[in-house]
Design a protein around this motif. Structure first.
Motif, PDB file in Angstrom:
ATOM      1  N   THR A   1      -2.401   9.555  10.746  1.00 27.74           N
ATOM      2  CA  THR A   1      -3.546   8.748  10.317  1.00 27.74           C
ATOM      3  C   THR A   1      -4.785   9.010  11.156  1.00 27.74           C
ATOM      4  O   THR A   1      -5.911   8.740  10.718  1.00 27.74           O
ATOM      5  N   GLY A   2      -4.604   9.536  12.371  1.00 29.28           N
ATOM      6  CA  GLY A   2      -5.749   9.851  13.212  1.00 29.28           C
ATOM      7  C   GLY A   2      -6.578   8.626  13.535  1.00 29.28           C
ATOM      8  O   GLY A   2      -6.035   7.581  13.912  1.00 29.28           O
ATOM      9  N   ASP A   3      -7.903   8.738  13.347  1.00 25.90           N
ATOM     10  CA  ASP A   3      -8.796   7.631  13.719  1.00 25.90           C
ATOM     11  C   ASP A   3      -9.012   6.642  12.586  1.00 25.90           C
ATOM     12  O   ASP A   3      -9.909   5.802  12.657  1.00 25.90           O
ATOM     13  N   SER A   4      -8.188   6.710  11.527  1.00 26.53           N
ATOM     14  CA  SER A   4      -8.371   5.849  10.354  1.00 26.53           C
ATOM     15  C   SER A   4      -7.133   5.028  10.051  1.00 26.53           C
ATOM     16  O   SER A   4      -6.003   5.496  10.217  1.00 26.53           O
ATOM     17  N   GLU A   5      -7.344   3.801   9.596  1.00 28.48           N
ATOM     18  CA  GLU A   5      -6.261   3.016   9.012  1.00 28.48           C
ATOM     19  C   GLU A   5      -6.145   3.414   7.553  1.00 28.48           C
ATOM     20  O   GLU A   5      -7.122   3.858   6.932  1.00 28.48           O
ATOM     21  N   VAL A   6      -4.934   3.263   6.977  1.00 30.12           N
ATOM     22  CA  VAL A   6      -4.652   3.768   5.629  1.00 30.12           C
ATOM     23  C   VAL A   6      -3.859   2.727   4.847  1.00 30.12           C
ATOM     24  O   VAL A   6      -2.923   2.125   5.379  1.00 30.12           O
ATOM     25  N   VAL A   7      -4.219   2.528   3.590  1.00 28.46           N
ATOM     26  CA  VAL A   7      -3.450   1.688   2.674  1.00 28.46           C
ATOM     27  C   VAL A   7      -2.846   2.609   1.614  1.00 28.46           C
ATOM     28  O   VAL A   7      -3.569   3.293   0.888  1.00 28.46           O
ATOM     29  N   VAL A   8      -1.503   2.637   1.532  1.00 31.00           N
ATOM     30  CA  VAL A   8      -0.800   3.478   0.560  1.00 31.00           C
ATOM     31  C   VAL A   8      -0.565   2.657  -0.701  1.00 31.00           C
ATOM     32  O   VAL A   8       0.082   1.603  -0.667  1.00 31.00           O
ATOM     33  N   LEU A   9      -1.094   3.147  -1.819  1.00 30.09           N
ATOM     34  CA  LEU A   9      -1.065   2.461  -3.109  1.00 30.09           C
ATOM     35  C   LEU A   9      -0.467   3.395  -4.149  1.00 30.09           C
ATOM     36  O   LEU A   9      -0.882   4.549  -4.263  1.00 30.09           O
ATOM     37  N   ALA A  10       0.500   2.919  -4.923  1.00 28.00           N
ATOM     38  CA  ALA A  10       1.083   3.740  -5.989  1.00 28.00           C
ATOM     39  C   ALA A  10       0.161   3.737  -7.207  1.00 28.00           C
ATOM     40  O   ALA A  10      -0.162   2.680  -7.748  1.00 28.00           O
ATOM     41  N   LEU A  11      -0.256   4.930  -7.632  1.00 25.42           N
ATOM     42  CA  LEU A  11      -0.942   5.072  -8.914  1.00 25.42           C
ATOM     43  C   LEU A  11       0.079   5.198 -10.040  1.00 25.42           C
ATOM     44  O   LEU A  11      -0.114   4.649 -11.131  1.00 25.42           O
ATOM     45  N   ALA A  12       1.165   5.911  -9.766  1.00 24.76           N
ATOM     46  CA  ALA A  12       2.281   6.032 -10.712  1.00 24.76           C
ATOM     47  C   ALA A  12       3.503   6.449  -9.915  1.00 24.76           C
ATOM     48  O   ALA A  12       3.445   7.409  -9.151  1.00 24.76           O
ATOM     49  N   GLY A  13       4.611   5.713 -10.079  1.00 25.98           N
ATOM     50  CA  GLY A  13       5.831   6.047  -9.364  1.00 25.98           C
ATOM     51  C   GLY A  13       6.105   5.103  -8.205  1.00 25.98           C
ATOM     52  O   GLY A  13       5.346   4.168  -7.938  1.00 25.98           O
ATOM     53  N   SER A  14       7.217   5.359  -7.528  1.00 27.39           N
ATOM     54  CA  SER A  14       7.627   4.568  -6.375  1.00 27.39           C
ATOM     55  C   SER A  14       7.939   5.509  -5.223  1.00 27.39           C
ATOM     56  O   SER A  14       8.079   6.724  -5.415  1.00 27.39           O
ATOM     57  N   ALA A  15       8.070   4.936  -4.011  1.00 26.67           N
ATOM     58  CA  ALA A  15       8.277   5.788  -2.840  1.00 26.67           C
ATOM     59  C   ALA A  15       8.841   4.969  -1.688  1.00 26.67           C
ATOM     60  O   ALA A  15       8.749   3.739  -1.661  1.00 26.67           O
ATOM     61  N   SER A  16       9.415   5.677  -0.731  1.00 20.99           N
ATOM     62  CA  SER A  16       9.712   5.114   0.579  1.00 20.99           C
ATOM     63  C   SER A  16       8.586   5.552   1.502  1.00 20.99           C
ATOM     64  O   SER A  16       8.251   6.742   1.571  1.00 20.99           O
ATOM     65  N   VAL A  17       7.992   4.595   2.199  1.00 24.25           N
ATOM     66  CA  VAL A  17       6.880   4.887   3.097  1.00 24.25           C
ATOM     67  C   VAL A  17       7.313   4.524   4.513  1.00 24.25           C
ATOM     68  O   VAL A  17       7.605   3.357   4.805  1.00 24.25           O
ATOM     69  N   THR A  18       7.377   5.522   5.372  1.00 22.59           N
ATOM     70  CA  THR A  18       7.796   5.316   6.757  1.00 22.59           C
ATOM     71  C   THR A  18       6.583   5.417   7.662  1.00 22.59           C
ATOM     72  O   THR A  18       5.857   6.424   7.638  1.00 22.59           O
TER      73      THR A  18
ATOM     74  N   SER B   1       0.222  -2.924  -8.066  1.00 20.83           N
ATOM     75  CA  SER B   1       1.280  -2.336  -7.247  1.00 20.83           C
ATOM     76  C   SER B   1       1.340  -3.052  -5.910  1.00 20.83           C
ATOM     77  O   SER B   1       0.345  -3.634  -5.455  1.00 20.83           O
ATOM     78  N   ASP B   2       2.500  -3.008  -5.274  1.00 21.13           N
ATOM     79  CA  ASP B   2       2.576  -3.378  -3.876  1.00 21.13           C
ATOM     80  C   ASP B   2       1.906  -2.276  -3.062  1.00 21.13           C
ATOM     81  O   ASP B   2       1.627  -1.183  -3.565  1.00 21.13           O
ATOM     82  N   VAL B   3       1.610  -2.539  -1.788  1.00 16.03           N
ATOM     83  CA  VAL B   3       0.952  -1.556  -0.939  1.00 16.03           C
ATOM     84  C   VAL B   3       1.585  -1.593   0.450  1.00 16.03           C
ATOM     85  O   VAL B   3       2.221  -2.577   0.832  1.00 16.03           O
ATOM     86  N   VAL B   4       1.376  -0.500   1.187  1.00 15.59           N
ATOM     87  CA  VAL B   4       1.805  -0.426   2.586  1.00 15.59           C
ATOM     88  C   VAL B   4       0.580  -0.101   3.432  1.00 15.59           C
ATOM     89  O   VAL B   4      -0.151   0.862   3.143  1.00 15.59           O
ATOM     90  N   TYR B   5       0.357  -0.903   4.471  1.00 12.18           N
ATOM     91  CA  TYR B   5      -0.730  -0.663   5.412  1.00 12.18           C
ATOM     92  C   TYR B   5      -0.197   0.089   6.619  1.00 12.18           C
ATOM     93  O   TYR B   5       0.821  -0.304   7.214  1.00 12.18           O
ATOM     94  N   ALA B   6      -0.885   1.177   6.990  1.00 13.87           N
ATOM     95  CA  ALA B   6      -0.526   1.966   8.162  1.00 13.87           C
ATOM     96  C   ALA B   6      -1.713   1.996   9.116  1.00 13.87           C
ATOM     97  O   ALA B   6      -2.850   2.248   8.693  1.00 13.87           O
ATOM     98  N   PRO B   7      -1.499   1.764  10.414  1.00 16.53           N
ATOM     99  CA  PRO B   7      -2.613   1.708  11.363  1.00 16.53           C
ATOM    100  C   PRO B   7      -3.099   3.089  11.785  1.00 16.53           C
ATOM    101  O   PRO B   7      -2.453   4.116  11.503  1.00 16.53           O
TER     102      PRO B   7
END
Length: 304
Positions: A55-72, A91-97
């Protein structure tokens, strides 16, 4: 105050595929956009594939446009239930710092948006279930649209990034009345305003029996302190960058429902989304009281 002209190497209108780089179907970071804060990537994974990134110097929100996933995220795994398409409800989302490592793995394949913002604070990763995403029906009549507020203050804890989705039935207008958020003004000054760069990423639903491809239109225009002039057709995968100025309407052509993902961030001390309507058109908000919400809404799930 005079705002600087954007220095985007990509231009303000980025067509589908123009920003593709490596594993990314779309790759817009602050450098490529010519600004300081907002970014967006789209990751397309085949069935059984995965991709790891920092992620480097950015926070990231992972959002499904189509499909599902495991996000680690830094060793902690979250199951992203996702959805069949952007028109199938939130969709549900995952926040990564920031300063983290993220792996997105999809057994059946899919497309995933990574909404990003440069930030200072490192927060904890979190999963936000779809049931906790507020769904708003905004406007009325031909200005009716549906908003998924998954990444706004008060819903998702973040340092800088602000993000939401807007779905507009065919023939309707959204981002209406036109508005801006390109200067810092206190709340006491007419409701306030925050300075935010904004990315619009578009998808267009097919017509009956797969007719199309569908299209929409986007308008961005300037004011005394900021020159900008965009009137463009948009199709699935296209992106419009809004460094400043009034933006709207976003127009869904009759017969083709329109989706866009908004990603915003800016330099202000407060993470807040405060806008200012173009005074020439703000009166239309009062007219909605005499109109019904478009009966084609909501898309997907019930509003919350």
């Amino acid at each position: 105050m005079s705002l600087p002209a954007p220095a985007s190497g990509l231009g303000l209108v980025v067509r589908d595929g123009e920003s593709a780089r490596g594993p990314w179907a779309l790759d817009i970071d602050p450098e490529r956009a010519g600004w300081g804060h907002s970014g967006l990537r789209v990751l397309a994974l085949d069935a059984g594939a995965e991709h790891t990134f920092a992620t480097g110097d950015s926070e990231v929100v992972v959002l499904a446009l189509a499909g599902s996933a495991s996000v680690t995220v830094d060793g902690a795994t979250f199951e992203l239930a996702g959805r069949a398409s952007v028109f199938a409800g939130p969709s549900d989302v995952v926040y990564a710092p920031r300063d983290g490592e993220v792996t997105v793995a999809s057994a059946a394949g899919g497309r995933f948006a990574l909404c990003a913002a440069r930030c200072e604070r490192r927060l904890e990763p979190v999963h936000l279930p779809a049931a906790d995403v507020p769904v708003e029906l905004r406007g009325a009549g031909r200005a009716s649209r549906q908003v998924h507020n998954f990444g706004v203050p008060g819903v998702l804890d973040a340092d800088r990034v602000i993000a939401c989705e807007v779905l507009t039935p065919g023939g309707n207008w959204s981002s209406w009345p036109p508005h801006k958020h390109d200067e810092e003004r206190p709340v006491e000054d007419g409701g306030g305003e925050t300075r935010l760069e904004e990315i619009y990423y578009f998808e267009v639903a097919a017509g009956p029996d797969g007719a199309g491809p569908g299209l929409g239109f986007q308008r961005v225009y300037g004011h005394a302190d900021a020159e900008i002039d965009v009137t463009t057709e948009v199709r699935t995968g296209d992106t419009v960058l809004v460094p400043h100025g009034w933006h709207g309407p976003s127009v869904a052509a009759p017969g083709y429902d329109l989706y866009y993902l908004n990603v915003m961030a800016g330099p202000g001390a407060e993470r807040a989304w405060r806008i200012c309507d173009d005074p020439a058109h703000t009166w239309v908000r009062d007219a909605w009281a005499q109109e019904e919400i478009d009966p084609r809404l909501p898309f997907g799930k019930e509003t919350r």
